[in-house]
Design a protein around this motif. Structure first.
Motif, short mmCIF file in Angstrom:
data_model
loop_
_atom_site.label_atom_id
_atom_site.label_comp_id
_atom_site.label_asym_id
_atom_site.label_seq_id
_atom_site.Cartn_x
_atom_site.Cartn_y
_atom_site.Cartn_z
N SER A 247 0.94 -0.79 -0.35
CA SER A 247 -0.13 0.09 0.18
C SER A 247 0.84 1.26 -0.38
O SER A 247 1.71 1.11 0.13
N ARG A 248 0.35 2.60 -0.39
CA ARG A 248 1.20 3.99 -0.32
C ARG A 248 0.96 4.65 1.03
O ARG A 248 -0.05 3.90 1.83
N THR A 249 1.65 5.15 1.10
CA THR A 249 1.91 6.25 2.61
C THR A 249 1.70 7.67 1.84
O THR A 249 2.94 8.16 0.91
N ASP A 250 0.21 8.41 2.81
CA ASP A 250 1.00 10.33 3.00
C ASP A 250 1.63 11.28 3.10
O ASP A 250 2.14 11.39 3.36
N THR A 251 1.29 10.34 4.35
CA THR A 251 2.11 10.92 5.80
C THR A 251 3.08 9.93 6.72
O THR A 251 2.96 8.46 7.15
N ILE A 252 4.10 10.43 6.96
CA ILE A 252 5.52 9.71 8.25
C ILE A 252 5.56 10.66 8.69
O ILE A 252 5.92 12.31 8.66
N MET A 253 5.02 10.37 10.25
CA MET A 253 5.79 11.21 10.84
C MET A 253 6.32 10.53 12.03
O MET A 253 6.00 9.22 12.44
N LEU A 254 6.84 10.96 13.08
CA LEU A 254 7.67 10.04 14.10
C LEU A 254 7.42 11.39 15.24
O LEU A 254 7.44 12.66 16.08
N MET A 255 6.87 9.96 16.44
CA MET A 255 6.58 10.92 17.76
C MET A 255 7.55 10.96 18.69
O MET A 255 7.84 9.67 19.34
N VAL A 256 8.14 11.97 18.96
CA VAL A 256 9.40 11.17 20.23
C VAL A 256 9.13 12.01 21.53
O VAL A 256 8.37 13.06 21.55
N ASP A 257 9.26 11.39 22.32
CA ASP A 257 8.96 10.78 23.81
C ASP A 257 9.47 10.95 24.73
O ASP A 257 9.92 10.29 24.99
N PRO A 258 10.60 12.30 25.11
CA PRO A 258 12.03 11.78 25.83
C PRO A 258 11.34 11.40 26.78
O PRO A 258 10.44 11.21 27.59
N LEU A 259 12.38 10.19 27.92
CA LEU A 259 12.57 10.74 28.98
C LEU A 259 12.65 11.62 29.73
O LEU A 259 11.52 12.17 30.73
N PHE A 260 12.78 12.92 29.83
CA PHE A 260 12.86 14.42 29.84
C PHE A 260 12.27 15.30 29.36
O PHE A 260 12.95 15.23 27.59
N GLY A 261 11.68 16.13 29.44
CA GLY A 261 11.31 17.36 28.23
C GLY A 261 9.92 17.41 26.96
O GLY A 261 9.49 16.95 27.97
N ARG A 262 9.83 18.33 26.57
CA ARG A 262 8.81 18.26 25.87
C ARG A 262 8.69 17.03 24.34
O ARG A 262 9.79 17.10 23.74
N PRO A 263 7.25 16.65 24.82
CA PRO A 263 7.31 15.31 23.15
C PRO A 263 7.31 16.60 21.68
O PRO A 263 7.05 17.93 22.21
N THR A 264 7.62 15.53 20.72
CA THR A 264 7.97 16.23 19.59
C THR A 264 7.70 15.43 18.50
O THR A 264 7.74 14.26 18.22
N LEU A 265 7.16 15.92 17.58
CA LEU A 265 6.56 15.48 16.29
C LEU A 265 6.63 16.18 15.44
O LEU A 265 6.96 17.42 14.56
N VAL A 266 7.71 14.90 14.29
CA VAL A 266 8.13 15.41 13.65
C VAL A 266 7.62 14.73 12.24
O VAL A 266 7.09 13.57 12.10
#
Length: 302
Positions: free
Chosen positions: A73-92
């Motif tokens: 299948s095909r993908t139009d959306t690719i994201m990385l959800m980065v949840d660190p041990l300390f600090g703010r989460p980031t969605l890339v």
């Protein structure tokens, strides 16, 4: 001798603790209900790079139906959800046309890794090009955006210009509107009428995520078990996860999304040097290698 009444503050604290315990049981029950019903696949590759700090979840939006295998299948959306041990989460967000090295395939668009080898090859490609170890995999079929949006009665989405896009079906006036399922899907998929093309679509996909999470968190939805069961049913139909994702992992990712929606996390996109990079007879997206490396190193890349 009459019993002395407990101080008022102790009684209030007791009831608050009871209410909190009930709420936590309620949320846990919803997550367990979801995970019992959710689709699972063998997504993780046999060989991965060494662990990076915190938890990294690969989020993929594909055109596969929720009960179909992902392979091919095909993908139009690719994201990385980065949840660190300390600090703010980031969605890339990773542009789907990113021109990268695909293990065993040479250079190509990153979404072709998914088409060729499914989630495992996409994960290998992500790890090789970012230095981020992927711990979990979550895929949403695009019809899932329709179900999830309708489960909360629509979400408010905003755009800066009038649009009537035949390919996606998006018809929307400039400003903010509450969109129901099919129009929310069109909002997330439209790119040809967007002056920023795929990068503009990425911003709208991020906006949908923020708006949907914010809508779910509204007390009228979050505290309504009938609505939340409908949300969990929609999520169970829409989502596919790797075999090892459990309630804690899904809860941690969801909490990261909540933090981002509340402004306590970050939304970003892999830095781009050329959004219309012409190579091998096709248009692709060329990363700004230095800035991209700096971004992923700041998130814990090895």
């Amino acid at each position: 001798k009459p019993k002395r009444k407990k101080p008022l503050w102790r009684r209030i604290l007791r009831w608050l603790l009871i209410a909190l315990a009930i709420f936590l049981i309620y949320i846990t029950a919803l997550l367990v209900y979801l995970l019992v019903s959710i689709n699972r696949i063998d997504a993780m590759p046999a060989d991965q790079i060494r662990n990076t700090p915190g938890a990294v979840t690969l989020l993929v939006g594909s055109d596969a139906r929720s009960n179909d295998p992902s392979q091919g299948s095909r993908t139009d959306t690719i994201m990385l959800m980065v949840d660190p041990l300390f600090g703010r989460p980031t969605l890339v967000s990773v542009p789907r046309d990113s021109w990268v090295d695909i293990p065993g395939q040479g250079m190509g668009k990153i979404n072709s890794a998914f088409a060729i080898g499914g989630p495992s090859l996409l994960i290998e490609t992500i790890e090789q090009n970012t230095g981020m170890h992927v711990d979990h995999y979550v895929e949403i079929g695009f019809e899932g955006i329709v179900w999830l949006t309708d489960a909360v009665g629509g979400v408010e989405l905003c755009i800066d210009y009038d649009v009537n896009d035949e390919l996606s079906g998006l018809v929307m006036e400039a400003g903010c509107s509450v969109l129901e399922g099919q129009q929310a899907l069109a909002f997330c998929r439209m790119r040809y009428s967007d002056p920023n093309g795929d990068l503009g679509r990425i911003e709208r996909q991020q906006q949908w995520i923020e708006s949907w999470v914010t809508t779910v968190l509204q007390p009228r939805n979050l505290l309504n078990p009938f609505t939340m069961v409908e949300v969990m049913d929609a999520a169970a139909m829409a989502l596919t996860v790797d075999q090892d994702t459990g309630p804690f992992n899904l809860g941690r990712m969801a909490w990261g999304m909540v933090q981002i929606a509340r402004g306590n996390g970050d939304l970003t996109t892999v830095p781009v040097a050329d959004p219309a990079y012409y190579v091998s007879g096709q248009s692709a997206v060329l990363w700004d290698d230095g800035a991209a490396a700096e971004l992923f190193q700041s998130l814990g890349a090895r």
